[in-house]
Design an enzyme around this catalytic site. Structure first.
Site, PDB file in Angstrom:
ATOM      1  N   ASP A  30       1.021  -1.256   0.057  1.00  0.00           N
ATOM      2  CA  ASP A  30       0.064   0.232   0.089  1.00  0.00           C
ATOM      3  C   ASP A  30       0.843   1.115   0.008  1.00  0.00           C
ATOM      4  O   ASP A  30       1.821   1.196   0.576  1.00  0.00           O
ATOM      5  CB  ASP A  30      -0.999   0.131   1.217  1.00  0.00           C
ATOM      6  CG  ASP A  30      -1.996   1.165   0.938  1.00  0.00           C
ATOM      7  OD1 ASP A  30      -2.841   0.699   0.021  1.00  0.00           O
ATOM      8  OD2 ASP A  30      -2.435   1.537   1.945  1.00  0.00           O
ATOM      9  N   LYS A  57      13.356   5.075 -12.325  1.00  0.00           N
ATOM     10  CA  LYS A  57      12.377   5.262 -10.936  1.00  0.00           C
ATOM     11  C   LYS A  57      12.498   4.030 -10.122  1.00  0.00           C
ATOM     12  O   LYS A  57      12.497   4.555  -8.807  1.00  0.00           O
ATOM     13  CB  LYS A  57      10.877   5.130 -11.821  1.00  0.00           C
ATOM     14  CG  LYS A  57       9.760   5.326 -10.737  1.00  0.00           C
ATOM     15  CD  LYS A  57       8.130   5.286 -10.931  1.00  0.00           C
ATOM     16  CE  LYS A  57       7.384   5.366  -9.890  1.00  0.00           C
ATOM     17  NZ  LYS A  57       5.937   4.922 -10.273  1.00  0.00           N
TER      18      LYS A  57
HETATM   19  P1  IMP Z   1      -1.571   1.786  -4.188  1.00  0.00           P
HETATM   20  O1  IMP Z   1      -1.775   1.417  -2.794  1.00  0.00           O
HETATM   21  O2  IMP Z   1      -0.213   1.337  -4.383  1.00  0.00           O
HETATM   22  O3  IMP Z   1      -2.621   1.392  -4.880  1.00  0.00           O
HETATM   23  O4  IMP Z   1      -1.330   3.209  -4.218  1.00  0.00           O
HETATM   24  C1  IMP Z   1      -2.284   4.302  -4.087  1.00  0.00           C
HETATM   25  C2  IMP Z   1      -2.518   5.513  -4.873  1.00  0.00           C
HETATM   26  O5  IMP Z   1      -1.276   6.201  -4.514  1.00  0.00           O
HETATM   27  C3  IMP Z   1      -2.477   5.231  -6.410  1.00  0.00           C
HETATM   28  O6  IMP Z   1      -3.890   4.895  -6.704  1.00  0.00           O
HETATM   29  C4  IMP Z   1      -1.787   6.319  -6.899  1.00  0.00           C
HETATM   30  O7  IMP Z   1      -2.644   7.385  -6.987  1.00  0.00           O
HETATM   31  C5  IMP Z   1      -0.644   6.631  -5.875  1.00  0.00           C
HETATM   32  N1  IMP Z   1       0.694   5.959  -6.447  1.00  0.00           N
HETATM   33  C6  IMP Z   1       1.010   4.957  -5.608  1.00  0.00           C
HETATM   34  N2  IMP Z   1       2.433   4.438  -6.311  1.00  0.00           N
HETATM   35  C7  IMP Z   1       2.504   5.505  -7.005  1.00  0.00           C
HETATM   36  C8  IMP Z   1       3.541   5.703  -7.726  1.00  0.00           C
HETATM   37  O8  IMP Z   1       4.775   4.861  -7.858  1.00  0.00           O
HETATM   38  N3  IMP Z   1       3.844   7.100  -8.523  1.00  0.00           N
HETATM   39  C9  IMP Z   1       2.639   7.760  -8.589  1.00  0.00           C
HETATM   40  N4  IMP Z   1       1.547   7.619  -7.670  1.00  0.00           N
HETATM   41  C10 IMP Z   1       1.314   6.470  -7.122  1.00  0.00           C
END
Ligand code: IMP
Length: 193
Positions: free
Chosen positions: A68, A171
């Protein structure tokens, strides 16, 4: 070795697979027949990572991990944080999230922000947490078209380009997720011996 990763996001999958290397084959929930959205209702990144990993483990009984991630903006008291995916709308609308972030930071001089990822691995039923952080700043316009989410707005410390202006390899080398996944890989390699 096969390991289940709690995402159906193709971007994330390829980022994590690249860091894990050839020794591991990532399997998605969908490939295990889990089509429903995996619940993530906790109020912290740690809580959500644990909730998603537990859910998968209970459904499959296999080793698995979930991550997350949140973008924590200093001038916004850590928002959007755990709500990063649904900042502007109920869905994962990256463009709307970016617009709202720019609006909320309009006129703000303190642009400091960080991405934080928490991974929860469940290995033979036991939980292990790994964290990865990258510090940086939010610029006042979108730049670049690589990556996803807030990438076009985030410039990591020590660089003058956004994540969206970097190759996936660049990245991964410095990102929150790359760092957390490398800790996971180190742990997996240790336990193989
Ligand atoms: P998740 O928990 O990885 O799904 O991330 C939640 C939200 O954070 C995603 O929907 C993106 O908006 C943002 N996010 C997560 N990882 C990244 C990244 O590597 N770059 C940019 N935004 C990110």
């Amino acid at each position: 070795m096969k390991i289940i990763f709690a995402t159906n996001n193709a971007h994330k999958l390829s980022e994590v697979q690249a860091v894990l290397g050839d020794g591991y084959e990532l399997v998605t929930p969908r490939q295990c027949g889990i089509d429903e959205e995996i619940p993530e209702t906790a109020e912290t990144l740690e809580g959500n990572a644990r909730q998603k990993a537990r859910y998968l483990f209970e459904r499959t009984g296999l080793d698995c991990f979930a991550d997350d991630t949140g973008l924590e903006v200093e001038a916004l008291n850590g928002a959007p944080g755990v709500h990063s995916a649904r900042y502007a709308t109920d869905g994962h609308d990256f463009a709307a999230n970016n617009r709202l972030l720019l609006k909320n930071l309009a006129g703000e001089e303190n642009r400091r922000a960080r991405f934080r990822t928490v991974i929860c691995l469940i290995e033979q039923g036991k939980e292990h947490l790994f964290e990865g952080i990258v510090e940086g700043r939010i610029i006042d316009h979108e730049a670049g078209s690589e990556g996803f989410g807030y990438d076009p707005l985030f410039v990591p410390e020590g660089f003058d380009r956004t994540f969206a202006e970097m190759s996936a390899e660049q990245k991964n080398g410095i990102s929150h997720r790359g760092r957390a996944v490398r800790k996971l890989v180190d742990y997996l390699h240790q336990t193989e011996k």
